[in-house]
Design a protein around this motif. Structure first.
Motif, short mmCIF file in Angstrom:
data_model
loop_
_atom_site.label_atom_id
_atom_site.label_comp_id
_atom_site.label_asym_id
_atom_site.label_seq_id
_atom_site.Cartn_x
_atom_site.Cartn_y
_atom_site.Cartn_z
N ALA A 196 0.84 -1.21 0.00
CA ALA A 196 0.00 0.00 0.00
C ALA A 196 0.87 1.25 0.00
CB ALA A 196 -0.94 -0.03 1.21
N VAL A 242 2.91 2.94 -5.38
CA VAL A 242 2.44 2.16 -6.53
C VAL A 242 1.13 1.43 -6.19
CG1 VAL A 242 3.05 0.31 -8.14
CG2 VAL A 242 4.83 1.88 -7.34
N ARG A 287 1.57 -4.29 5.08
CA ARG A 287 2.07 -4.43 6.46
C ARG A 287 1.33 -3.49 7.41
NH1 ARG A 287 8.32 -3.84 6.48
NH2 ARG A 287 7.76 -1.79 5.71
N THR A 288 1.03 -2.28 6.92
CA THR A 288 0.39 -1.28 7.78
C THR A 288 -1.07 -1.09 7.33
OG1 THR A 288 2.56 -0.22 7.84
CG2 THR A 288 0.71 1.05 8.74
N LYS A 293 -2.70 2.30 6.11
CA LYS A 293 -2.40 2.79 4.75
C LYS A 293 -3.37 2.18 3.73
CE LYS A 293 2.50 3.78 5.34
NZ LYS A 293 3.85 3.61 4.83
N ALA A 311 4.18 -9.84 4.47
CA ALA A 311 4.45 -10.63 3.27
C ALA A 311 5.81 -11.31 3.29
CB ALA A 311 4.31 -9.75 2.03
N ALA A 361 4.56 -4.77 -3.18
CA ALA A 361 5.29 -4.52 -1.93
C ALA A 361 6.74 -4.28 -2.35
CB ALA A 361 5.13 -5.70 -0.98
N THR A 364 6.42 -6.05 -10.15
CA THR A 364 6.99 -4.94 -10.94
C THR A 364 8.49 -4.77 -10.71
OG1 THR A 364 6.63 -3.27 -9.21
CG2 THR A 364 4.81 -3.62 -10.77
N PHE A 407 6.82 0.17 -15.34
CA PHE A 407 7.24 0.86 -16.57
C PHE A 407 8.62 0.40 -17.00
CE2 PHE A 407 5.48 4.08 -19.38
CZ PHE A 407 6.51 4.13 -20.31
N ASP A 408 9.59 0.52 -16.07
CA ASP A 408 10.92 0.01 -16.42
C ASP A 408 11.50 -0.70 -15.21
OD1 ASP A 408 10.95 2.58 -15.32
OD2 ASP A 408 12.74 3.22 -16.38
N ASN A 466 10.48 3.70 -3.54
CA ASN A 466 11.05 3.30 -2.26
C ASN A 466 12.54 3.68 -2.16
OD1 ASN A 466 12.51 1.13 -0.54
ND2 ASN A 466 10.41 1.21 0.18
N THR A 485 4.17 3.27 -12.99
CA THR A 485 4.38 1.87 -12.56
C THR A 485 3.05 1.17 -12.34
OG1 THR A 485 6.34 2.65 -11.39
CG2 THR A 485 5.64 0.42 -10.91
P1 NDP Z 1 6.68 2.12 -1.15
O1 NDP Z 1 7.81 2.03 -0.22
O2 NDP Z 1 5.93 3.40 -1.30
O3 NDP Z 1 5.61 0.98 -0.81
C1 NDP Z 1 5.95 -0.33 -0.49
C2 NDP Z 1 4.78 -0.94 0.26
O4 NDP Z 1 5.09 -2.32 0.55
C3 NDP Z 1 4.50 -0.25 1.59
O5 NDP Z 1 3.12 -0.10 1.74
C4 NDP Z 1 5.08 -1.24 2.60
O6 NDP Z 1 4.46 -1.26 3.86
C5 NDP Z 1 4.79 -2.55 1.92
N1 NDP Z 1 5.63 -3.60 2.50
C6 NDP Z 1 6.96 -3.58 2.71
N2 NDP Z 1 7.36 -4.69 3.33
C7 NDP Z 1 6.23 -5.44 3.52
C8 NDP Z 1 5.97 -6.70 4.10
N3 NDP Z 1 6.94 -7.44 4.65
N4 NDP Z 1 4.70 -7.13 4.14
C9 NDP Z 1 3.69 -6.41 3.61
N5 NDP Z 1 3.87 -5.22 3.03
C10 NDP Z 1 5.13 -4.74 2.98
O7 NDP Z 1 7.26 1.67 -2.58
P2 NDP Z 1 6.62 1.94 -4.03
O8 NDP Z 1 5.13 1.86 -3.97
O9 NDP Z 1 7.25 3.14 -4.60
O10 NDP Z 1 7.19 0.67 -4.83
C11 NDP Z 1 6.52 -0.57 -4.79
C12 NDP Z 1 7.24 -1.58 -5.70
O11 NDP Z 1 7.25 -1.08 -7.04
C13 NDP Z 1 8.71 -1.80 -5.34
O12 NDP Z 1 9.01 -3.16 -5.49
C14 NDP Z 1 9.47 -0.99 -6.36
O13 NDP Z 1 10.76 -1.51 -6.61
C15 NDP Z 1 8.56 -1.18 -7.58
N6 NDP Z 1 8.74 -0.14 -8.60
C16 NDP Z 1 8.82 -0.56 -9.91
C17 NDP Z 1 8.99 0.37 -10.92
C18 NDP Z 1 8.96 -0.05 -12.34
O14 NDP Z 1 8.87 0.80 -13.23
N7 NDP Z 1 9.00 -1.33 -12.66
C19 NDP Z 1 9.14 1.80 -10.63
C20 NDP Z 1 8.91 2.15 -9.23
C21 NDP Z 1 8.75 1.19 -8.27
P3 NDP Z 1 4.71 -0.10 4.98
O15 NDP Z 1 3.82 1.00 4.53
O16 NDP Z 1 4.34 -0.73 6.25
O17 NDP Z 1 6.19 0.27 4.88
#
Ligand code: NDP
Length: 402
Positions: free
Chosen positions: A9, A12, A35-36, A39, A62, A84, A106, A142-143, A184, A347
């Motif tokens: 959450a 993305v 996790r939260t 959110k 997760a 995540a 992604t 996207f990439d 992230n 994304t």
């Molecule tokens: P954020 O950090 O904003 O969000 C990550 C989310 O994952 C948070 O809500 C976080 O929870 C949750 N999370 C982390 N660990 C766990 C866990 N153990 N169990 C459950 N939930 C968990 O990152 P983004 O949204 O920016 O990115 C998300 C994904 O997208 C990443 O893998 C990133 O690499 C990928 N990405 C891919 C791109 C592409 O073009 N292909 C471009 C940009 C991103 P909490 O809120 O508690 O921290």
């Protein structure tokens, strides 16, 4: 009509939830877990206000397969969309295998203690997904993601042989913060501070981080200093399109960003080696993440646009040909639509479109796939319809020198 479970959450996850809710004829039920919990609930409330659609929410860690398995059993989705962090890819794939559910992500799996960006761990699931009759679609943002589909589209419609591929990624936006990352921070900084790498004549050429750079001209933006980085889609593209002689990835960074990053690196704040601080073991980069702005908080007031595309050179009917395919995305317009900046938007939309391809059977197969292995046409048609129109330049001189 299909039920999906979105995990994550963040920036993305918010976009994926909004975008799925806007296509109820495909995504009949949406469940968001992270996790939260709060959110997830905030996103559910925003989605309800924006689209009228109710989405269900759950808390999950997760990293723990049995937790994921019981959540998936409770929700009974057809597909899990994993947005995540890359650390959770394998646990979520394991849980999908155990519950017989399709999988999409992604970003490729990374172990927490080394920044590697390799597909080997996830490609090793090939036989298990195949035997289970399930699809795992990797890297559908996207990439990686659209850049792979763009390349597959070029390969299908414009070239007999692709020889040179340059993926060019520009963020010409301004979020008004001295230093922040657009996705992230931990993953972003790991990606940039590792050695650069590109493919040339059948092998990888390694370079020092950020040591090769030059101005590249981006449509509607102009020239921006762009740095050669390693990016994960290069690995799958050179495998799946073997005619490629050279493949590189370029990304823009502003001077302010580089200055901050250099200082943080010099003082050890970007290290992933644990240290002991007041009796507690902490990872400096994880601590840095905790003090930096969350990517999902950057949307309001973000101006400017992103431009990401593929510049390709190769042969068609015995003639040399050049081709540039790209999308530009505006931060403020993304925020107006789904309360997210353009990096999360670019994304989340492809993740939704990839999910749509799987759930409508337009992309199907048993095993583990990268996006360029499927038919690019229906994906790109839906991508343009759902907020990311793309453009082509054929045989005009590429703004990039070869
Ligand atoms: P954020 O950090 O904003 O969000 C990550 C989310 O994952 C948070 O809500 C976080 O929870 C949750 N999370 C982390 N660990 C766990 C866990 N153990 N169990 C459950 N939930 C968990 O990152 P983004 O949204 O920016 O990115 C998300 C994904 O997208 C990443 O893998 C990133 O690499 C990928 N990405 C891919 C791109 C592409 O073009 N292909 C471009 C940009 C991103 P909490 O809120 O508690 O921290």
């Amino acid at each position: 009509m299909s039920k999906v479970l979105i995990i994550g959450a963040g920036g993305v996850g918010n976009v994926v939830a909004h975008k799925c809710a806007m296509v109820p004829e495909v995504f009949s039920e949406i469940h968001l877990a992270s996790r939260t919990l709060v959110k997830c609930e905030q996103i559910a409330q925003d989605v309800k206000e924006a689209t009228g659609v109710e989405i269900q929410t759950s808390q999950v860690d997760a990293d723990i397969v049995p937790e994921l398995v019981s959540l998936i059993r409770k929700v009974q989705p057809e597909l899990v969309i994993n947005v995540a962090l890359p650390y959770q890819d394998l646990t979520i794939m394991d849980a999908c295998l155990e519950t017989k559910v399709h999988y999409l992500d992604t970003a490729n799996y990374e172990p927490k203690d080394e920044a590697k960006f390799e597909y080997k761990w996830q490609w090793a699931y090939q036989d298990r997904f195949k035997e289970a009759g399930l699809t795992a679609l990797l890297g559908c943002g996207f990439d990686p993601g659209v850049t792979g589909v763009f390349t597959a589209y070029a390969n299908k419609h414009h070239f007999d042989e692709i020889h040179y591929l340059d993926i060019v990624d520009c963020n010409a936006g301004d979020h008004g913060k001295a230093f922040a990352t657009n996705f992230n921070p931990e993953i972003n900084i790991r990606e940039i501070t590792q050695k650069g790498k590109y493919w040339e004549n059948g092998q990888w050429v390694e370079i020092d981080p950020m040591s090769i750079h030059k101005p590249i001209e981006y449509p509607e933006i102009g020239p921006r200093e762009s740095y050669l980085l390693y990016h994960e889609e290069l690995e799958s593209l050179v495998k799946n399109i073997p005619s490629i002689k050279r493949a590189r990835f370029w990304m823009t960074f502003g001077q302010e960003y580089i200055k901050h990053l250099e200082v943080l690196q010099n003082v050890g704040m970007t290290s992933i080696e644990p240290i002991t601080y007041q009796g507690v073991e902490i990872v400096p980069l994880q601590f840095l993440k905790a003090v930096l702005p969350e990517p999902s908080s950057l949307g309001e007031g973000y101006e400017g646009q992103t431009s990401i595309g593929c510049q390709i050179k190769g042969m068609k009917d015995g003639q040399e040909k050049t081709y540039y395919i790209y999308n530009n995305c505006n931060h403020a317009e993304s925020y107006k639509e789904v309360k997210a900046q353009a990096v999360s938007y670019t994304t989340g939309v492809p993740a939704m479109v990839g999910a749509m391809m799987l759930l409508t059977g337009q992309w199907k197969g048993e095993g583990v796939f990268n996006v360029e292995e499927f038919n690019p046409d229906p994906f790109l048609e839906q991508l343009a319809k759902h907020g990311l129109p793309w453009h082509e330049k054929v045989n005009t001189a590429l703004p990039h020198e070869y």
